[in-house]
Design an enzyme around this catalytic site. Sequence first.
Site, mmCIF file in Angstrom:
data_model
loop_
_atom_site.group_PDB
_atom_site.id
_atom_site.type_symbol
_atom_site.label_atom_id
_atom_site.label_comp_id
_atom_site.label_asym_id
_atom_site.label_seq_id
_atom_site.Cartn_x
_atom_site.Cartn_y
_atom_site.Cartn_z
ATOM 1 N N SER A 151 40.077 111.088 84.671
ATOM 2 C CA SER A 151 40.929 110.154 85.111
ATOM 3 C C SER A 151 41.807 110.895 86.359
ATOM 4 O O SER A 151 41.728 112.101 86.426
ATOM 5 C CB SER A 151 41.993 110.200 84.022
ATOM 6 O OG SER A 151 43.274 109.537 84.648
ATOM 7 N N TYR A 158 47.443 114.637 77.381
ATOM 8 C CA TYR A 158 46.280 113.881 77.564
ATOM 9 C C TYR A 158 45.590 114.240 78.886
ATOM 10 O O TYR A 158 44.479 114.703 78.771
ATOM 11 C CB TYR A 158 46.725 112.496 77.735
ATOM 12 C CG TYR A 158 45.904 111.616 78.503
ATOM 13 C CD1 TYR A 158 46.050 111.284 79.618
ATOM 14 C CD2 TYR A 158 44.655 110.860 77.764
ATOM 15 C CE1 TYR A 158 45.116 110.510 80.657
ATOM 16 C CE2 TYR A 158 43.715 110.128 78.586
ATOM 17 C CZ TYR A 158 44.137 110.041 79.967
ATOM 18 O OH TYR A 158 43.100 109.132 80.662
ATOM 19 N N LYS A 194 41.646 115.695 79.884
ATOM 20 C CA LYS A 194 40.620 115.489 80.821
ATOM 21 C C LYS A 194 40.199 116.579 81.821
ATOM 22 O O LYS A 194 38.935 116.793 82.111
ATOM 23 C CB LYS A 194 41.138 114.066 81.720
ATOM 24 C CG LYS A 194 41.404 112.953 80.804
ATOM 25 C CD LYS A 194 40.048 112.162 80.189
ATOM 26 C CE LYS A 194 40.400 111.111 79.515
ATOM 27 N NZ LYS A 194 38.918 110.946 78.862
HETATM 28 C C1 WQD Z 1 51.974 102.215 86.418
HETATM 29 C C2 WQD Z 1 53.268 102.331 87.159
HETATM 30 C C3 WQD Z 1 55.078 103.339 85.771
HETATM 31 C C4 WQD Z 1 55.074 100.706 82.749
HETATM 32 C C5 WQD Z 1 48.250 106.019 82.941
HETATM 33 C C6 WQD Z 1 47.497 107.299 82.610
HETATM 34 C C7 WQD Z 1 46.184 107.199 83.224
HETATM 35 C C8 WQD Z 1 45.491 106.043 82.660
HETATM 36 C C9 WQD Z 1 46.291 104.721 83.081
HETATM 37 C C10 WQD Z 1 44.454 106.199 80.671
HETATM 38 C C11 WQD Z 1 54.090 103.589 86.903
HETATM 39 C C12 WQD Z 1 55.283 101.699 86.111
HETATM 40 C C13 WQD Z 1 55.003 101.260 83.534
HETATM 41 C C14 WQD Z 1 56.631 99.841 82.574
HETATM 42 C C15 WQD Z 1 56.956 100.552 84.737
HETATM 43 N N1 WQD Z 1 45.518 106.083 81.347
HETATM 44 N N2 WQD Z 1 55.677 101.198 84.913
HETATM 45 N N3 WQD Z 1 57.372 99.796 83.763
HETATM 46 O O1 WQD Z 1 51.280 106.203 84.352
HETATM 47 O O2 WQD Z 1 49.768 105.337 86.454
HETATM 48 O O3 WQD Z 1 48.564 105.941 84.342
HETATM 49 O O4 WQD Z 1 47.760 104.869 82.588
HETATM 50 O O5 WQD Z 1 43.437 106.238 81.113
HETATM 51 O O6 WQD Z 1 45.518 108.351 82.905
HETATM 52 O O7 WQD Z 1 48.196 108.453 83.813
HETATM 53 O O8 WQD Z 1 49.820 103.883 84.336
HETATM 54 O O9 WQD Z 1 50.374 101.521 83.924
HETATM 55 O O10 WQD Z 1 51.686 103.391 82.656
HETATM 56 O O11 WQD Z 1 52.212 102.986 85.114
HETATM 57 O O12 WQD Z 1 57.636 100.696 85.990
HETATM 58 O O13 WQD Z 1 57.011 99.181 81.403
HETATM 59 O O14 WQD Z 1 54.148 101.232 86.572
HETATM 60 O O15 WQD Z 1 56.337 104.127 86.194
HETATM 61 O O16 WQD Z 1 54.462 103.627 88.136
HETATM 62 P P1 WQD Z 1 49.817 105.357 85.013
HETATM 63 P P2 WQD Z 1 50.918 102.918 83.951
#
Ligand code: WQD
Length: 337
Positions: free
Chosen positions: A125, A150, A154
């Site tokens: 990741s 998590y 990785k």
């Molecule tokens: C994306 C953006 C949030 C939800 C994580 C893991 C990564 C992979 C994918 C497993 C961020 C914003 C989110 C919400 C928001 N996981 N957001 N409101 O955190 O980049 O990655 O998930 O393999 O390893 O780190 O993904 O989709 O959670 O967030 O504003 O209700 O959307 O702050 O900027 P992230 P995400």
Amino acid sequence: MQQILITGGAGYIGSHTAVALVNAGFEPIIIDNFSNSSKQALEGLQKILGKSVKCYEGDCNDRALMQTIFKENSIQGVIHFAASKAVGESTKIPLTYYNNNINSLLILLQTMEENGVKDIVFSSSCTVYGQPDELPVKETTPRKDAESPYGNTKRICEDILMDYIKSGAQARVVALRYFNPIGAHPSSLIGELPLGVPANLVPFVTQAGAGIREKLTVFGADFDTPDGTCIRDYIHVMDLADAHVKSIEYLAKQKDNFFDLFNVGTGNGNSVLEVIQTFEKVSGKKLNYEVGARRDGDIEKVWANTDKVTSVLGWTPEFGLEEGLKDAWNWQESLNK
Ligand code: WQD
């Protein structure tokens, strides 16, 4: 037909990779404990492929089961997805994450070695980069302490694989550092399964669009980005699946005792507000959202330099953010039926 074991193959990326493997002439075999997936994915695969995919229900930590799977089949390679993957949850139950994510890799590698199976594609990741000092981020960009257990699992698994190869093991390894997977198969027969309240942005957006969630909270709009919201590299899950097939084909051409790693993203960064606007455009829905506080652990901006995966694997993304959100929305609508 070459058999490829997909651990976690009933999951989101695993099930899409099963389709891509069959389309490339491989025979996928799945092991999944269904802790974060459903048998509905197997039904979806059956409909898409016109045949069932052999599946063992169980855990990669079950050494006896893993030995049985290798004895009962003629597995040529493994794609290892099975892991706990919720960033927030991992901060609450770190021991479960370390046990599950690290032990399952160790047992898999030992079982592969006992059975003379060399090729493994490992699901890593971009979270290993933390907040990179350079953007777009390259494979040579130094990794940082991850923001979560998590993410640490990785990074540790990458280190285990590198040390294993340094020890002279016969294995041939590719680690793929995913960015943010989104979307679903165009048939809407498989997709990201919503278990509980989605932590990730896109499934929350599609559920808010469907009225399942009352409102989306944008976690912060005071970042150092053009519109103040965080930037990520959203990659269509079908493109990501294809990168796994190309990795298996790449490994088959390498000498023994081999390690390589690739960023797998689109090379483009999009902000949360851009995702919202694009979703509204492709769905025709007006999204109810508000800006709230930042989420602990979120990095500000990350997107991939994809020169290496393109030049070495010959892989380029076919789909962009619009197609990813359109397919995610179609999948959501199919779930609502
Ligand atoms: C994306 C953006 C949030 C939800 C994580 C893991 C990564 C992979 C994918 C497993 C961020 C914003 C989110 C919400 C928001 N996981 N957001 N409101 O955190 O980049 O990655 O998930 O393999 O390893 O780190 O993904 O989709 O959670 O967030 O504003 O209700 O959307 O702050 O900027 P992230 P995400």
